[in-house]
Design an enzyme around this catalytic site. Structure first.
Site, mmCIF file in Angstrom:
data_model
loop_
_atom_site.group_PDB
_atom_site.id
_atom_site.type_symbol
_atom_site.label_atom_id
_atom_site.label_comp_id
_atom_site.label_asym_id
_atom_site.label_seq_id
_atom_site.Cartn_x
_atom_site.Cartn_y
_atom_site.Cartn_z
ATOM 1 N N ASP A 94 -70.928 23.704 -58.595
ATOM 2 C CA ASP A 94 -71.034 22.472 -57.805
ATOM 3 C C ASP A 94 -72.452 22.380 -57.217
ATOM 4 O O ASP A 94 -73.096 23.401 -56.947
ATOM 5 C CB ASP A 94 -69.983 22.508 -56.685
ATOM 6 C CG ASP A 94 -69.878 21.208 -55.901
ATOM 7 O OD1 ASP A 94 -68.946 20.430 -56.180
ATOM 8 O OD2 ASP A 94 -70.726 20.970 -55.006
ATOM 9 N N HIS A 104 -65.582 24.506 -49.923
ATOM 10 C CA HIS A 104 -66.111 24.577 -48.551
ATOM 11 C C HIS A 104 -65.079 25.131 -47.566
ATOM 12 O O HIS A 104 -65.439 25.490 -46.444
ATOM 13 C CB HIS A 104 -66.577 23.200 -48.066
ATOM 14 C CG HIS A 104 -67.717 22.643 -48.861
ATOM 15 N ND1 HIS A 104 -68.904 23.324 -49.022
ATOM 16 C CD2 HIS A 104 -67.852 21.489 -49.568
ATOM 17 C CE1 HIS A 104 -69.717 22.604 -49.792
ATOM 18 N NE2 HIS A 104 -69.107 21.489 -50.140
ATOM 19 N N HIS A 115 -73.268 21.640 -54.293
ATOM 20 C CA HIS A 115 -73.293 22.170 -52.928
ATOM 21 C C HIS A 115 -72.891 23.648 -52.916
ATOM 22 O O HIS A 115 -72.074 24.075 -53.731
ATOM 23 C CB HIS A 115 -72.325 21.383 -52.030
ATOM 24 C CG HIS A 115 -72.596 19.911 -51.986
ATOM 25 N ND1 HIS A 115 -71.964 19.023 -52.831
ATOM 26 C CD2 HIS A 115 -73.427 19.181 -51.204
ATOM 27 C CE1 HIS A 115 -72.397 17.798 -52.568
ATOM 28 N NE2 HIS A 115 -73.286 17.858 -51.595
ATOM 29 N N ASP A 151 -71.270 17.155 -59.461
ATOM 30 C CA ASP A 151 -72.212 16.370 -58.644
ATOM 31 C C ASP A 151 -73.663 16.802 -58.869
ATOM 32 O O ASP A 151 -74.560 16.346 -58.164
ATOM 33 C CB ASP A 151 -71.835 16.414 -57.154
ATOM 34 C CG ASP A 151 -71.375 17.769 -56.672
ATOM 35 O OD1 ASP A 151 -71.489 18.756 -57.419
ATOM 36 O OD2 ASP A 151 -70.906 17.859 -55.518
HETATM 37 C C1 OKP Z 1 -68.264 18.380 -51.161
HETATM 38 B B1 OKP Z 1 -68.356 19.118 -52.497
HETATM 39 C C2 OKP Z 1 -72.991 11.961 -47.615
HETATM 40 C C3 OKP Z 1 -73.105 13.363 -47.048
HETATM 41 C C4 OKP Z 1 -72.077 14.230 -47.684
HETATM 42 C C5 OKP Z 1 -70.691 16.195 -47.392
HETATM 43 C C6 OKP Z 1 -70.749 16.677 -48.787
HETATM 44 C C7 OKP Z 1 -69.492 17.376 -49.214
HETATM 45 C C8 OKP Z 1 -69.543 17.809 -50.656
HETATM 46 N N1 OKP Z 1 -73.185 10.977 -46.616
HETATM 47 N N2 OKP Z 1 -71.864 15.469 -46.990
HETATM 48 O O1 OKP Z 1 -69.126 20.285 -52.491
HETATM 49 O O2 OKP Z 1 -68.749 18.309 -53.599
HETATM 50 ZN ZN ZN Z 2 -70.423 19.286 -54.161
#
Ligand code: OKP
Ligand code: ZN
Length: 343
Positions: free
Chosen positions: A196, A160, A198, A285
């Protein structure tokens, strides 16, 4: 397969993540690395090697020097302001305000450089973020010198982090820094495959205008998921980079069959690009039990796609990104690596 780690990645011990209106214990915790290292030893994946130090030059080949200095000094500036908690951004340059100067006050700086508010800066953040880059570059060096695959136990994650922005638990973009270093060392084309859950908005942004680094990402549709403002399929790159950015958004709740079909499409594109090096931004994840992901991969699916990735038959660098089901993070991450090795 060799793995690389650095104990200083554990120096980030944040106590606060802004989630659902509360300050909670951060999901991105030091135990994640412990669990992965333990699993590497348990299955005998290969030696766990200490990282070498590379300094800030390779970081500044990707990130703005002013941004790097901000990450270095943010905690002391925050303390000097007299605040009691960890450093969290509360105010931003937005549509209809200015973003062409950096405020003097730490609150203004935090908003200028933050892309999200969940991620706090604390005493060990700078050291850990630098160590995470050292881990990535050490693993890269092994891939380049041996042609063998390697795994970097990066933490904090990186995908990110943009040229001058942190957030989503990321500060320096480990995969982008490794790609840039590989280019500087003579690789003609580098492909980054981000698996990932995200979207890797930072990596996309860093290489959006370039055709020497291909960015391909599988992730949950940003209409429904963090980072929300980037990651749709119509983002294909710009200028020389047109065609070298490929997003594969999947709907929330996607199962492995749907995910695997997109991976095969993504891999066909990578193969046609003919990269000298593949960097896998390895977030696990996508696991069904992940506390923030909605995809439905089972532990054995990670072995399956690890085997599939070996079919690319390219020098491959795996760098850890997300994955928050801490009890299974080692199993899932190492399943990808053993799957790759077994093919
Ligand atoms: C980072 B990576 C939970 C919301 C989470 C941020 C996610 C960051 C992910 N309350 N928001 O890409 O694994
Ligand atoms: Zn992630």
């Amino acid at each position: 397969m060799l793995s690389f780690h650095d104990a200083r990645t554990q120096n980030r011990r944040s106590t606060s993540e802004l989630a659902g209106g509360l300050l909670v214990a951060p999901l991105e915790c030091p135990e994640r690395v412990d669990m992965i290292a333990a699993r590497i030893r348990e299955v005998g994946l290969g030696e766990l090697c200490p990282a070498q130090a590379y300094g800030r030059e390779p970081i500044e080949a990707v990130h703005d020097a002013d941004y790097v200095r901000f990450i270095e000094q943010a905690w002391s500036e925050w303390q000097a302001a007299g605040y009691d908690g960890e450093a969290i951004a509360t105010v931003w340059p937005t549509r209809r305000t200015r973003a062409d100067f950096v405020p003097r006050h730490i609150d203004g700086k935090l908003g200028y450089y933050a892309l999200a508010a969940e991620t706090a800066i604390e005493a060990g953040t700078w050291e850990a973020a630098r160590a995470s880059v050292d881990v990535a570059l050490s693993a890269l060096e092994h891939v380049r010198s041996s042609g063998e695959p390697a795994f970097g136990l990066c933490r904090p994650p990186g995908h990110h982090a943009a040229v001058d922005q942190y957030g989503g638990y990321c500060f320096f973009n480990n995969a982008a820094i490794a790609a840039q270093a590989a280019r500087a060392a003579g690789a003609a084309r580098v492909a980054i495959l981000d698996v990932d859950y995200h979207h890797g908005n930072g990596t996309q942004q860093i290489f959006y205008h370039r055709d020497d680094v291909l960015f391909t990402s599988l992730h949950c549709d940003p209409l429904d998921e963090f980072p929300y403002y980037l990651g749709r399929a119509d983002e294909i790159g710009t200028g020389a980079g047109e065609g070298a950015n490929r997003n594969h958004p999947l709907p929330p709740g996607a199962d492995y069959a749907a995910w695997r079909a997109e991976l095969e499409a993504a891999m066909a594109g990578i193969d046609a690009y003919d990269p000298d090096l593949v960097i896998v931004s390895l977030g696990v994840d996508t696991f069904a039990e992940d506390p923030i992901g909605s995809f439905r991969l089972a532990s054995e699916d990670f072995s399956d796609y690890g085997r599939l990735l070996a079919g690319l038959q390219r020098p491959t660098l795996f760098l850890m990104e997300g994955g928050y089901a801490v009890d299974e993070i080692g199993i899932n991450a190492v399943n990808v690596l053993t799957g790759f090795d077994s093919a």
